[in-house]
Design a protein around this motif. Structure first.
Motif, PDB file in Angstrom:
ATOM      1  N   GLN A 311      36.157  39.619  43.585  1.00 32.74           N
ATOM      2  CA  GLN A 311      35.320  38.492  42.557  1.00 32.74           C
ATOM      3  C   GLN A 311      35.542  36.951  42.993  1.00 32.74           C
ATOM      4  O   GLN A 311      34.551  36.158  42.877  1.00 32.74           O
ATOM      5  CB  GLN A 311      35.767  38.896  41.537  1.00 32.74           C
ATOM      6  CG  GLN A 311      35.225  40.325  41.287  1.00 32.74           C
ATOM      7  CD  GLN A 311      35.801  40.635  39.388  1.00 32.74           C
ATOM      8  OE1 GLN A 311      34.520  40.909  39.119  1.00 32.74           O
ATOM      9  NE2 GLN A 311      37.154  40.921  39.148  1.00 32.74           N
ATOM     10  N   THR A 346      33.716  46.265  40.460  1.00 29.94           N
ATOM     11  CA  THR A 346      31.976  45.980  39.303  1.00 29.94           C
ATOM     12  C   THR A 346      32.698  46.505  38.376  1.00 29.94           C
ATOM     13  O   THR A 346      32.513  46.093  36.745  1.00 29.94           O
ATOM     14  CB  THR A 346      31.245  46.009  39.540  1.00 29.94           C
ATOM     15  OG1 THR A 346      31.306  47.828  40.079  1.00 29.94           O
ATOM     16  CG2 THR A 346      30.644  45.115  41.073  1.00 29.94           C
ATOM     17  N   LEU A 349      35.462  44.375  36.152  1.00 31.84           N
ATOM     18  CA  LEU A 349      35.173  43.339  35.258  1.00 31.84           C
ATOM     19  C   LEU A 349      34.177  44.241  33.642  1.00 31.84           C
ATOM     20  O   LEU A 349      33.397  43.720  32.648  1.00 31.84           O
ATOM     21  CB  LEU A 349      34.186  42.647  35.950  1.00 31.84           C
ATOM     22  CG  LEU A 349      33.014  41.556  35.584  1.00 31.84           C
ATOM     23  CD1 LEU A 349      32.114  41.195  35.019  1.00 31.84           C
ATOM     24  CD2 LEU A 349      34.024  40.460  35.023  1.00 31.84           C
ATOM     25  N   THR A 350      33.510  45.469  34.210  1.00 31.36           N
ATOM     26  CA  THR A 350      32.349  46.039  33.266  1.00 31.36           C
ATOM     27  C   THR A 350      33.322  46.507  32.114  1.00 31.36           C
ATOM     28  O   THR A 350      33.162  46.278  31.369  1.00 31.36           O
ATOM     29  CB  THR A 350      31.577  46.928  33.795  1.00 31.36           C
ATOM     30  OG1 THR A 350      30.799  47.146  35.002  1.00 31.36           O
ATOM     31  CG2 THR A 350      31.073  47.371  32.756  1.00 31.36           C
ATOM     32  N   GLY A 376      26.585  44.617  34.857  1.00 28.13           N
ATOM     33  CA  GLY A 376      27.802  45.437  35.137  1.00 28.13           C
ATOM     34  C   GLY A 376      27.437  46.745  36.427  1.00 28.13           C
ATOM     35  O   GLY A 376      28.540  46.910  36.948  1.00 28.13           O
ATOM     36  N   THR A 381      27.471  41.476  39.247  1.00 24.54           N
ATOM     37  CA  THR A 381      28.114  41.042  37.576  1.00 24.54           C
ATOM     38  C   THR A 381      28.819  39.728  37.134  1.00 24.54           C
ATOM     39  O   THR A 381      29.043  39.098  36.557  1.00 24.54           O
ATOM     40  CB  THR A 381      29.681  41.533  38.707  1.00 24.54           C
ATOM     41  OG1 THR A 381      30.411  40.989  39.543  1.00 24.54           O
ATOM     42  CG2 THR A 381      30.128  42.906  38.346  1.00 24.54           C
TER      43      THR A 381
END
Length: 630
Positions: A311, A346, A349-350, A376, A381
């Motif tokens: 990321q 992803t 983060l979601t 996301g 994202t």
């Protein structure tokens, strides 16, 4: 698309107007401008636009992060600004990013961005075809349906040099058909290593590059299997641009239409096959061998590192340097293990966004985060990163940790990726082998579960929404304060008068500005050096009481790459108030054309009750400068 017309007009206005734009393109979520003068762009105004997530400066590009609907916004920007997707001014040197690293990243992104959407679509088709073959058995694998779907999904991978020949030609301003012909030459069946080796014994062996089976005008031709390769054709098209430049200069205009392509092809393709291709292939093999060595040493370490860093790499656009290596692995071995480690990012983060949503006190913010969670889950994202996780810091860090753990688990289990497939949940089918083995897809589900569970739990239990906490502090009457000393001697200016909108409008926090009269920077507090930029133009300090400060010496001085700065501390050092941090050469900064105005910012302003700058016009080092109430 007309509904984005107003947004497009405002974006063009705040990037400095259409006349300030050298070129504009877009990727999945961002408008990518090349501006003649980035100082004319108003970062803060752009960030405050409804429909803009944030603004980034990376690899010589001015990036406006939009989100999933960026293609529509891009179309309106082109329409309103009178741009085309090939539009460049004649100021190509001004438009080029500065620095070798930025130029390399710019070249890779320029060649791969147009391919990414179709590449993901083709990967999804191949993955779904493999899934159907697994579910329906050999009867489907032998059917015409399977063959047609496989041809659709496999075409971009098999003829990748032709596709990249086209995008590279646009990037380097080469005739696009010539670029495609260069790629096609590298796909031609009779010059592939497998074909030549099957036709007879090797004629000899060259050090470092291997056997050769044919010669070109007496020169050994070291063949390779160039279908599915990515880097050689980009370098050769860049070389072709050099040939085209001089061919256009020397060949009479009436003959250029066919003689320029003639000389470009007759020179660039043989040199590419004889020299550039083997050398580049050998170099990229070293890189892929390096990643393979890390993976062989420990798959878990490989997954942890890639998962944690991905990321961060995406934020700065540096992930483009890794994707070509993964594509080459798939072309050479039929699978890749590099990108396996990032698959959980992803989802991590979601899940972090979901935990934030459950704990948010502000109903409006909770409403806004829901679309970011949905996008996301499907692999986009940026809205979640820039709009929610990164500003709060902890959720972003937690998502990186969760992605690392998920990636480590995935690589530990032996996950292999067989195509560069779709993003998010659509990417699971890219882990089905062409023979229909779904084992790695099952591992991908475990990766998703681990990444989401860890990301959710870390965020839910260790992040707090500080909204409305100020009023609670006031009610409890537990007011504390810290006096921030001046790190410099010089003239004091209000922060709003600093000639940089991001500082002047308080986007980074409240504070004050100083125009230094001498080049000594001392610590304004007892604390820890939390950030020391490699260019030494900015230093972050966290005081022992938790006040986070940023001292930014000069404006745009990052461009000096450390010239005129000397550090006496390093990141992580404990410092005392008044301790010497930096020596700066004010005359060198001014001579280079940069302002010495130095903002001193409280970056965690939102956590404080009040920030009270001094009303003095001049200060010397260690004078009281800012009172922070918390």
């Amino acid at each position: 698309m007309a509904k984005y017309e107003k947004l497009a007009k405002e974006i063009i206005k705040y990037v400095g107007g259409a006349e300030n734009v050298n070129s504009v393109s877009h990727c999945i979520t961002r408008l990518r401008f090349r501006l003649k003068d980035e100082s004319k762009a108003d970062d803060t105004a752009l960030k405050n636009l409804s429909g803009v997530v944030t603004v980034m400066h990376s690899a010589g590009q001015y990036q406006v992060v939009i989100g999933n609907h960026v293609p529509m916004v891009y179309a309106e920007v082109c329409e309103v600004g009178g741009f085309t997707n090939e539009s460049l001014t004649n100021n190509e040197e001004e438009d080029a990013p500065k620095g070798i690293f930025n130029k390399l990243i710019d070249i890779v992104t320029g060649c791969f961005q147009p391919v990414l959407g179709p590449l993901c679509a083709s990967g999804i088709i191949k993955g779904l075809n493999a899934l159907l073959a697994f579910l329906l058995g050999e009867s489907f694998s032998a059917s015409g349906t399977y063959a047609v779907l496989n041809a659709i999904g496999d075409a971009i991978f098999y003829f990748f040099p032709i596709i990249l020949g086209y995008t590279a030609a646009k990037k380097f301003k080469v005739n696009v058909v010539v670029g495609m012909l260069i790629g096609a030459a590298f796909c031609y069946p009779t010059i592939q290593a497998d074909t030549l080796s099957a036709a007879g014994e090797a004629m000899g062996n060259l050090p470092f590059v291997g056997n050769y089976f044919a010669t070109f005008m007496g020169v050994p031709f070291v063949a390779a299997n160039y279908t599915t390769t990515v880097v050689p054709v980009i370098i050769i098209v860049a070389f072709a641009a050099f040939i085209q430049k001089y061919a256009n200069k020397w060949i009479p205009e009436m003959l250029r239409n066919f003689f320029v392509p003639f000389f470009v092809l007759i020179i660039s393709v043989p040199i590419g096959l004889l020299i550039i291709g083997p050398v580049v292939s050998a170099f990229t093999s070293l890189l892929t061998d390096g990643f393979a060595a890390i993976y062989n040493f420990s798959p878990v370490v490989s997954g942890l590192v890639v998962g944690f860093a991905w990321q961060i790499l995406v934020i700065f656009g540096l992930h483009w340097a890794i994707i070509p290596l993964a594509i080459m692995n798939i072309g050479n071995m039929g699978y890749d293990t590099i990108l396996v480690g990032q698959f959980g990012t992803t989802f991590a983060l979601t899940a972090a966004l979901l935990a934030m949503c459950l704990k948010m006190k502000d109903k409006n913010k909770r409403t806004l985060v829901v679309p970011a969670i949905i996008s996301g889950f499907f692999g986009v994202t940026e809205p979640g990163i820039y709009g929610f996780a990164l500003p709060e810091k902890k959720p972003f860090i937690f998502s990186c940790i969760a992605a690392a753990i998920g990636g480590g688990v995935f690589t530990f289990l032996g996950g292999q990726q067989y195509v560069i497939g779709g993003l998010g949940i659509f990417g699971t089918v890219s882990f089905i082998s062409e023979s229909g083995d779904p084992t790695s897809m099952y591992y991908s589900f475990i990766c998703i579960a681990v990444s989401m569970i860890v990301g959710f739990l870390l965020t839910y239990f260790f992040w707090s929404d500080h909204t409305n906490e100020e009023s609670q502090i006031t009610l409890n009457n537990k007011e504390n304060k810290e006096i921030i000393a001046s790190p410099l001697t010089g003239n004091v200016i209000p922060l709003k008068n600093v000639k940089d909108d991001a500082f002047a409008q308080g986007a980074l926090g409240n504070g004050i500005g100083i125009i230094p009269s001498e080049g000594k920077v001392v610590s304004p507090v007892d604390g820890t050096i939390s950030v020391l930029f490699p260019t030494l133009h900015a230093i972050g300090i966290t005081s022992d009481s938790g006040v986070e400060l940023l001292i930014h010496i000069g404006l745009n001085t990052v461009q000096l790459n450390g010239e005129g700065f000397k550090a006496h501390v390093k990141q992580g050092d404990k410092v005392r108030k008044g301790q010497l941090l930096l020596d700066i050469d004010l005359k060198a900064i001014e001579k280079a054309g940069y302002s010495t105005e130095t903002p001193i910012i409280i970056t965690n302003t939102k956590d404080m009750l009040d920030i009270l700058p001094t009303d003095k016009k001049n200060v010397i080092r260690n004078d009281d400068l800012i009172t922070v109430v918390f």
